[in-house]
Design a protein around this motif. Sequence first.
Motif, mmCIF file in Angstrom:
data_model
loop_
_atom_site.group_PDB
_atom_site.id
_atom_site.type_symbol
_atom_site.label_atom_id
_atom_site.label_comp_id
_atom_site.label_asym_id
_atom_site.label_seq_id
_atom_site.Cartn_x
_atom_site.Cartn_y
_atom_site.Cartn_z
ATOM 1 N N HIS A 61 -5.015 12.310 -5.292
ATOM 2 C CA HIS A 61 -3.901 12.253 -4.342
ATOM 3 C C HIS A 61 -4.317 11.639 -3.010
ATOM 4 C CE1 HIS A 61 -6.087 15.906 -3.342
ATOM 5 N NE2 HIS A 61 -5.513 15.921 -2.160
ATOM 6 N N LEU A 62 -5.600 11.726 -2.669
ATOM 7 C CA LEU A 62 -6.076 11.123 -1.422
ATOM 8 C C LEU A 62 -5.938 9.608 -1.454
ATOM 9 C CD1 LEU A 62 -9.363 13.200 -0.968
ATOM 10 C CD2 LEU A 62 -7.147 13.596 0.142
ATOM 11 N N MET A 63 -6.086 9.027 -2.626
ATOM 12 C CA MET A 63 -5.996 7.574 -2.753
ATOM 13 C C MET A 63 -4.611 7.063 -2.380
ATOM 14 S SD MET A 63 -8.165 7.037 -6.292
ATOM 15 C CE MET A 63 -7.758 5.277 -6.342
ATOM 16 N N PHE A 64 -3.565 7.809 -2.721
ATOM 17 C CA PHE A 64 -2.206 7.379 -2.394
ATOM 18 C C PHE A 64 -1.992 7.350 -0.880
ATOM 19 C CE2 PHE A 64 -1.765 8.573 -6.780
ATOM 20 C CZ PHE A 64 -0.804 7.725 -7.275
ATOM 21 N N ILE A 65 -2.560 8.313 -0.196
ATOM 22 C CA ILE A 65 -2.416 8.344 1.266
ATOM 23 C C ILE A 65 -3.170 7.183 1.899
ATOM 24 C CG2 ILE A 65 -2.812 9.719 3.342
ATOM 25 C CD1 ILE A 65 -2.738 12.223 1.550
ATOM 26 N N MET A 66 -4.425 6.977 1.480
ATOM 27 C CA MET A 66 -5.223 5.876 2.033
ATOM 28 C C MET A 66 -4.608 4.513 1.735
ATOM 29 S SD MET A 66 -9.032 7.132 0.947
ATOM 30 C CE MET A 66 -9.614 8.792 1.216
ATOM 31 N N ALA A 67 -3.951 4.387 0.580
ATOM 32 C CA ALA A 67 -3.396 3.102 0.167
ATOM 33 C C ALA A 67 -2.335 2.597 1.140
ATOM 34 C CB ALA A 67 -2.808 3.208 -1.238
ATOM 35 N N VAL A 68 -1.627 3.483 1.783
ATOM 36 C CA VAL A 68 -0.597 3.065 2.741
ATOM 37 C C VAL A 68 -1.210 2.214 3.846
ATOM 38 C CG1 VAL A 68 1.077 3.879 4.443
ATOM 39 C CG2 VAL A 68 0.841 5.071 2.250
ATOM 40 N N THR B 246 -2.874 6.326 9.157
ATOM 41 C CA THR B 246 -2.068 6.133 10.366
ATOM 42 C C THR B 246 -2.746 5.165 11.325
ATOM 43 O OG1 THR B 246 -1.222 8.391 10.166
ATOM 44 C CG2 THR B 246 -0.962 7.310 12.295
ATOM 45 N N ALA B 247 -4.057 5.310 11.493
ATOM 46 C CA ALA B 247 -4.784 4.419 12.394
ATOM 47 C C ALA B 247 -4.724 2.970 11.917
ATOM 48 C CB ALA B 247 -6.238 4.876 12.511
ATOM 49 N N LEU B 248 -4.797 2.748 10.609
ATOM 50 C CA LEU B 248 -4.727 1.387 10.080
ATOM 51 C C LEU B 248 -3.351 0.766 10.295
ATOM 52 C CD1 LEU B 248 -6.723 1.675 6.725
ATOM 53 C CD2 LEU B 248 -7.396 0.467 8.807
ATOM 54 N N VAL B 249 -2.316 1.563 10.165
ATOM 55 C CA VAL B 249 -0.965 1.039 10.426
ATOM 56 C C VAL B 249 -0.823 0.649 11.893
ATOM 57 C CG1 VAL B 249 1.484 1.654 10.502
ATOM 58 C CG2 VAL B 249 0.099 2.305 8.519
ATOM 59 N N VAL B 250 -1.301 1.498 12.795
ATOM 60 C CA VAL B 250 -1.253 1.189 14.228
ATOM 61 C C VAL B 250 -2.057 -0.077 14.522
ATOM 62 C CG1 VAL B 250 -1.936 1.986 16.520
ATOM 63 C CG2 VAL B 250 -0.850 3.572 14.913
ATOM 64 N N GLU B 251 -3.236 -0.181 13.931
ATOM 65 C CA GLU B 251 -4.069 -1.364 14.126
ATOM 66 C C GLU B 251 -3.348 -2.633 13.665
ATOM 67 O OE1 GLU B 251 -7.289 -3.524 11.475
ATOM 68 O OE2 GLU B 251 -7.670 -1.389 11.719
#
Length: 459
Positions: free
Chosen positions: A367-374, A431-436
């Motif tokens: 399940h962690l992979m789905f979160i990181m994939a975003v 979240t940090a990657l989306v902001v970046e």
Amino acid sequence: MALTDSEPARPWLMLAWRRLWARVAASLGDSDLMLVQRLAGTVFLIRVASALVAYGSQVLFARWMGGFEFGIYVYVWTWVLLIGQALDLGLATAAQRFIPEYRERKRFDHLRGYLFGSRLVAVGVAVLVAAFCAGLVRLLQPWLDDYTVIPLYLACAALPAYALSNVQDGISRSYDWVALGIVPTYIVRQLLLTAFMATAYLAGLPLDAITAMVLAGLALWLPPLGQLVILRRRLAAHIEAGPRSYDFRLWIGTALPILLAEGFYLLLAHTDLLMLQQFRPPDEVAVYYAAAKTLAFVSFIGFSIAATTAHRCAAYQAAGDTQGLHDFLAKVIRFTFWPSLAVTLLLLAFGRPLLGLFGPGFGDGHHLMFIMAVGLVARAAIGPMERFLNMLGQQRACALVYASAFGINVALCLLLIPYSGAIGAAIAIATALVVETVSLALVAKHKLGFNVFIWGRRA
């Protein structure tokens, strides 16, 4: 990934990749971009081969060492990656800006000076940093876990090898010698480490974190030394002997903001793991690490594109071809995003059995992979934009973007990890990657006049 499980998938992956690149190539219509396509495909295949070897070796290490010792090794190795990648002071990336410029303008004395001086400075700084880090470990030893002290000392001895390898990688890429730049780091190093660990296992040696770090240090030092010999021979065939000119003020002034950007990028990439270790046991860290490494295949595509295109942006700028630069960026972004999306979906579909290769309990990290994939898919939507901005003189803006994303990552880790553990770490990095991503896109739009999202148009 275990080799026996990966073999049936590899031909299918390679065939799908080649078909996808063939479609992209049909839309390029440019000899320079066709060369980029060929070189990027080569880099991607090297990275995939490297990842398969690394993945298989990590599965073996986890089984041979056990979750606790493997978690310690992962923690210390993360520090090596975090510090080692920044020891070149940004000169490796700056090489992809200065070398094309000096070649374009026939400034061969400065070219010779950069080729020699960048390596000398990087290794010298790395030796000083390694000594400082060893002293810091000694100072903090009363507050460190006993089982991490010796592995951390061993990690310090490996740091100068990283600096030499990084600078030589940047020089090699600037000449389109991508294999020489990345094979020693991503193939030879991992094969050596796997061979060393297998030998220790068969010899009955204790496979704890100390043994792993001793062998990792040997595997870190041998490849860049061989790379140094080959690179010197190739450069001698392309550059006549002559005087060297050194412009350290310009080089360091350009490289330091790049270093800040890359430093914050590395912190962003590894802070979640390091902070998770502070709040959770090594076993949970190992599961999180396995999930992140499984999904890391997605980033190989952006890495491949960046490795073969960054110095071309500098060449476009040196030639004053703004229109060509914009068209080039638009096409590069397209053939970064769509393969990244396809690989992400594939890994998510088969994530649980892949994680199960690490051993019992690792599949719980699916399940962690789905979160990181975003975050990874969002990041792919603008291509390797941070590399392009660095080549186009926007390194200070990049550093500010990464500093902001890093701050958000740290804040979210502190807020979420104590209560949510690995899930909180995954949410923080996504979240940090989306902001970046959004921030880099805004910088490109305001500084270059270009909408860099996959669906964007030139402003």
